[in-house]
Write a protein that holds these residues in place. Structure first.
Motif, PDB file in Angstrom:
ATOM      1  N   LYS A 158      43.048  36.199  17.160  1.00  0.00           N
ATOM      2  CA  LYS A 158      43.410  35.284  16.072  1.00  0.00           C
ATOM      3  C   LYS A 158      43.589  36.029  14.750  1.00  0.00           C
ATOM      4  O   LYS A 158      44.431  35.647  13.924  1.00  0.00           O
ATOM      5  N   ASP A 159      42.805  37.086  14.567  1.00  0.00           N
ATOM      6  CA  ASP A 159      42.873  37.840  13.312  1.00  0.00           C
ATOM      7  C   ASP A 159      44.174  38.615  13.148  1.00  0.00           C
ATOM      8  O   ASP A 159      44.497  39.049  12.038  1.00  0.00           O
ATOM      9  N   VAL A 189      57.266  24.070  15.485  1.00  0.00           N
ATOM     10  CA  VAL A 189      57.011  25.510  15.568  1.00  0.00           C
ATOM     11  C   VAL A 189      55.513  25.809  15.533  1.00  0.00           C
ATOM     12  O   VAL A 189      55.005  26.619  16.324  1.00  0.00           O
ATOM     13  N   LEU A 190      54.797  25.148  14.630  1.00  0.00           N
ATOM     14  CA  LEU A 190      53.349  25.375  14.564  1.00  0.00           C
ATOM     15  C   LEU A 190      52.654  24.868  15.823  1.00  0.00           C
ATOM     16  O   LEU A 190      51.638  25.422  16.245  1.00  0.00           O
ATOM     17  N   LEU A 191      53.203  23.816  16.419  1.00  0.00           N
ATOM     18  CA  LEU A 191      52.643  23.314  17.677  1.00  0.00           C
ATOM     19  C   LEU A 191      52.786  24.357  18.785  1.00  0.00           C
ATOM     20  O   LEU A 191      51.835  24.598  19.544  1.00  0.00           O
ATOM     21  N   VAL A 192      53.948  24.985  18.858  1.00  0.00           N
ATOM     22  CA  VAL A 192      54.171  26.036  19.861  1.00  0.00           C
ATOM     23  C   VAL A 192      53.221  27.204  19.621  1.00  0.00           C
ATOM     24  O   VAL A 192      52.613  27.740  20.558  1.00  0.00           O
ATOM     25  N   TYR A 197      48.448  30.472  21.203  1.00  0.00           N
ATOM     26  CA  TYR A 197      47.130  31.021  20.877  1.00  0.00           C
ATOM     27  C   TYR A 197      46.057  30.425  21.791  1.00  0.00           C
ATOM     28  O   TYR A 197      45.207  31.141  22.333  1.00  0.00           O
ATOM     29  N   PHE A 198      46.095  29.106  21.957  1.00  0.00           N
ATOM     30  CA  PHE A 198      45.088  28.424  22.776  1.00  0.00           C
ATOM     31  C   PHE A 198      45.129  28.902  24.226  1.00  0.00           C
ATOM     32  O   PHE A 198      44.083  29.140  24.839  1.00  0.00           O
TER      33      PHE A 198
END
Length: 216
Positions: A158-159, A189-192, A197-198
């Motif tokens: 994440k960093d 886009v932020l959802l993708v 990441y998840f």
């Protein structure tokens, strides 16, 4: 929200290219920081004269500095002393130093948690200190290190998004560029990005649970 245009083939490929850079930087940093952390943590555990205290000071300095500052330092300050790093290498060095310091504390704490009686018993049976460390302390310490180590690896992944500040072409950087095309692309886009990441972080969590169960 414009899902259709936001998820055009060109945009998706561009986002995935950034995700590839994120994974590459994270993987290299995880390997290097793990090796560095194990070496530093073990040396500090053995309380090697002179070396251990010096490493302890360096670790405390790195742990108490913002990662963003370390990223800036490796990219913009090191060239002043003749060390020029590209964007990718600067991000890897910064992440390795910061996470290596964190991991060294996990390793040192894991080794220190082993009952001293086991160490004394091993030494009294004729094992050298190095063999005791390798055969008795490390195997047991590893079991206790797995959860915090994986948590640290997830944090490292994440960093990598912080390196957007030095224009590392990673996931968030490419997402920001796509979003710049239209305000309607923000949510899609932020959802993708969140899903990507998840997916990786959750996979790491599942892997750590399986590894931990096999060690028990």
């Amino acid at each position: 929200m414009d899902f259709a245009n936001a998820f055009s083939t060109e945009n998706l490929m561009f986002i995935l290219e950034g995700f590839y850079v994120t994974l590459k930087v994270a993987f290299i940093s995880i390997v290097l920081s793990f090796v560095l952390g194990c070496i530093v943590g073990t040396i500090r555990y053995t309380k090697m004269p002179v070396v251990s205290p010096i490493l302890g000071i360096i670790v405390e300095i790195l742990r108490n500095l913002p990662l963003l500052l370390i990223i800036f330092f490796t990219r913009f300050a090191l060239p002043d002393v003749g060390i020029k790093l590209g964007v990718v290498n600067a991000a890897i060095v910064a992440l390795t130093l910061f996470e290596g310091a964190m991991i060294s504390e996990i390793v040192r704490s894991g080794l220190s948690s082993i009952d001293k009686g086991q160490i004394e018993a091993a030494r009294s049976s004729g094992l050298s200190y190095v063999r005791t460390l390798w055969h008795i302390i490390l195997p047991q310490g590893l079991r206790r290190m797995v959860p915090p180590l994986v948590s640290q690896f997830i944090s490292l992944l994440k960093d990598t998004s912080l390196a957007v500040i030095i224009s590392l072409p990673e996931l968030m950087n490419h997402s920001k560029i796509v979003i710049g095309q239209s305000y309607d692309y923000v949510f899609p886009v932020l959802l993708v990005a969140a899903i990507l990441y998840f997916t990786v972080n959750y996979a790491l969590s599942l892997l750590s649970r399986r590894f931990e169960s096999r060690l028990l």
